[in-house]
Write a protein that holds these residues in place. Structure first.
Motif: not given
Length: 139
Positions: A31, A35, A37, A110-115, A118-119, A124
């Motif tokens: 993490t 950055k 949020f 900020a939490n990084e968006r998983p690679s 996207r759903s 989901n």
């Protein structure tokens, strides 16, 4: 490469490490703490205003308000990137709960968006074959 060597050194310490400590170490390493949020923003807040509000804590490398594609209006949140971890930490401590443009803002790391893809949709993004599209679902 640095990640795997750090993980290896953690595993070698004292022969074995409790799994919760290992997971927390991995989480911290993966993490970015530069950055932030920023939530609860006024719809009138723009990128420049956000940058100015946080620049007193250190070198802001980017300040961005997230805009709704359809309406072109702010979604009420954004992100601020700092050049170093300490500046971000100072900004988080000082700005969380403070007023900016008439609204009390929420500041967190900020939490990084998983690679990956996207759903979209409520399930989901996947197709559920058991929901009325044939099969033995009873519909």
């Amino acid at each position: 490469m640095a990640f795997s060597s750090k993980l290896g050194s953690l595993l070698r310490q004292n022969g074995q490490m409790p799994i919760t400590s290992m997971l927390n170490s991995i989480r911290c390493m993966s993490t970015s703490t530069k950055k932030l949020f920023i939530g609860g923003l006024s719809y009138g807040t723009d990128d420049q205003t956000l940058k100015e509000a946080f620049s007193g804590f250190g070198d802001v490398t980017e300040a961005r308000i997230i805009i709704d594609r359809d309406t072109g209006r702010s979604r009420g949140f954004g992100f601020v990137n700092f050049a170093d971890d300490q500046s971000a930490s100072n900004a988080l401590s000082a700005m969380d709960g403070q007023e900016l443009n008439g609204r009390n803002i929420r500041v967190s790391y900020a939490n990084e968006r998983p690679s990956g893809p996207r759903s979209f949709g409520g399930n989901n993004g996947g197709f559920r074959g058991d929901r009325g599209f044939g099969g033995d679902s009873g519909y």
